[in-house]
Design an enzyme around this catalytic site. Structure first.
Site, PDB file in Angstrom:
ATOM      1  N   GLY A  47       0.804  -1.204   0.000  1.00 27.50           N
ATOM      2  CA  GLY A  47       0.000   0.000   0.000  1.00 27.50           C
ATOM      3  C   GLY A  47       0.841   1.259   0.000  1.00 27.50           C
ATOM      4  O   GLY A  47       2.017   1.242  -0.334  1.00 27.50           O
ATOM      5  N   HIS A  53       4.419   2.156  -8.028  1.00 25.31           N
ATOM      6  CA  HIS A  53       3.467   1.045  -7.989  1.00 25.31           C
ATOM      7  C   HIS A  53       2.572   1.047  -9.232  1.00 25.31           C
ATOM      8  O   HIS A  53       2.298  -0.004  -9.814  1.00 25.31           O
ATOM      9  CB  HIS A  53       2.579   1.140  -6.745  1.00 25.31           C
ATOM     10  CG  HIS A  53       3.311   1.012  -5.446  1.00 25.31           C
ATOM     11  ND1 HIS A  53       3.519   2.076  -4.615  1.00 25.31           N
ATOM     12  CD2 HIS A  53       3.875  -0.058  -4.838  1.00 25.31           C
ATOM     13  CE1 HIS A  53       4.178   1.673  -3.540  1.00 25.31           C
ATOM     14  NE2 HIS A  53       4.411   0.377  -3.649  1.00 25.31           N
ATOM     15  N   ASP A 166      13.751  -2.398  -5.195  1.00 24.96           N
ATOM     16  CA  ASP A 166      14.070  -3.408  -4.181  1.00 24.96           C
ATOM     17  C   ASP A 166      14.847  -4.531  -4.863  1.00 24.96           C
ATOM     18  O   ASP A 166      14.333  -5.637  -5.070  1.00 24.96           O
ATOM     19  CB  ASP A 166      12.781  -3.923  -3.543  1.00 24.96           C
ATOM     20  CG  ASP A 166      12.050  -2.826  -2.789  1.00 24.96           C
ATOM     21  OD1 ASP A 166      12.602  -2.341  -1.788  1.00 24.96           O
ATOM     22  OD2 ASP A 166      10.952  -2.435  -3.216  1.00 24.96           O
ATOM     23  N   VAL A 192      11.133   3.931 -10.638  1.00 23.04           N
ATOM     24  CA  VAL A 192      10.547   5.224 -10.997  1.00 23.04           C
ATOM     25  C   VAL A 192      11.097   6.268 -10.035  1.00 23.04           C
ATOM     26  O   VAL A 192      11.116   6.065  -8.821  1.00 23.04           O
ATOM     27  CB  VAL A 192       9.007   5.179 -10.929  1.00 23.04           C
ATOM     28  CG1 VAL A 192       8.414   6.556 -11.213  1.00 23.04           C
ATOM     29  CG2 VAL A 192       8.476   4.155 -11.924  1.00 23.04           C
TER      30      VAL A 192
END
Length: 299
Positions: A47, A53, A166, A192
């Site tokens: 979230g 994302h 990551d 990004v």
């Protein structure tokens, strides 16, 4: 949060988005979509969604008909004293962003449904789980690989999308999928960044305006590493030192590592090779940030 125009313009008859925390409902929805000839894509998240994302959703949308986003702040990947309790949970804003991006379904499980009383099964990827992030955050990757394996087992997607920021995490997940013979294509999308180079992260919102400027030291140090290597520097130790010296030139930072590694195994390098990855982890104030850069030497 996200207020920019993530509007999906694809050819979808029904743009309504299902939201559920129930495993049975997720499986029913996926089975129904498969019966309609859809392929399934999954974007696992915790979230606090940002443009990074949403880029994963867009990558997924290129490959499949039905995109499912998971939103779950996974307690087993947080160590003692880490930010589990204060991790941002803006669920309604996240759902709005998913709707705008054309997501088909959002899975929002509660902790007891994934870790019921008596839970005792873990997924460990040996070796790589204990270095770098794994050394700084013991048991972190056991929590990551376990929850990702559980989500992939529940959803059984054709495609799963992860971000390159990551770096060690996506490398471990790709190995887990190979080792466990999961019939899933793992797609890794580019990091990004903000206009000034800062890698987008849900934890960036912890930073004060001054710390936000200091945080640019990560991407700047990666630039220094790449520029040094492309200029002919042959000493790995010297490149790592230049990254570290740059980060240490800022106040209110506490670096944990600045390294050059093999991009596939993350093993230490004895000499330069055509493809390498520079990885950095540092605290800026009380906020822990990571970043990386794949570096290719000219042949």
């Amino acid at each position: 949060m996200i207020d920019s125009p993530y509007i999906y313009e694809g050819n979808v008859k029904d743009r309504s988005m299902q939201v559920t925390g129930e495993i049975a409902e997720i499986r029913e929805a996926i089975a129904r979509s498969r019966q309609q000839g859809c392929q399934i894509g999954c974007v696992p998240t915790m979230g606090a969604l940002h443009a990074g994302h949403i880029s994963l959703v867009e990558e997924c949308r290129k490959r499949v008909d039905y995109v499912l986003v998971t939103i779950f702040v996974n307690p087993t990947q947080f160590g003692q004293g880490e930010d589990l309790d204060k991790y941002p949970r803006p669920l309604e804003a996240d759902l709005d962003a998913c709707r705008a991006a054309g997501v088909s379904c959002v899975y929002t499980p509660e902790i007891p449904s994934l870790y019921p009383d008596g839970y005792g099964t873990w997924v460990d990827v040996e070796g790589m789980s204990t270095i770098l992030e794994g050394e700084c955050r013991p048991d972190h990757f056991r929590g990551v690989t376990t929850i990702v394996a559980k989500l992939l087992n529940i959803i059984q997607p054709d495609v799963a999308c992860f971000g390159a920021k990551d770096y060690q995490q996506q490398t471990l997940i790709r190995q887990m999928v190979r080792d466990l013979n999961m019939p899933i294509e793992v797609v890794v999308a580019p990091t990004v960044r903000e206009a000034d180079g800062l890698a987008m992260s849900s934890r960036n919102q912890y930073l004060s305006p001054e710390q936000r400027q200091t945080a640019l030291c990560l991407s700047q140090a990666l630039n220094i590493a790449e520029e040094s290597l492309l200029a002919g520097e042959t000493s790995i130790a010297q490149v790592e030192k230049r990254m570290l010296d740059h980060i240490n030139s800022f106040d209110d930072v506490r670096p944990e590592y600045t390294v050059l590694r093999d991009p596939d195994t993350l093993e230490e390098l004895k000499s330069l090779q055509p493809e390498m990855v520079a990885l950095i982890a540092t605290y800026v104030g009380q906020t822990r940030l990571i970043d990386n850069r794949r570096i290719s030497l000219p042949q």
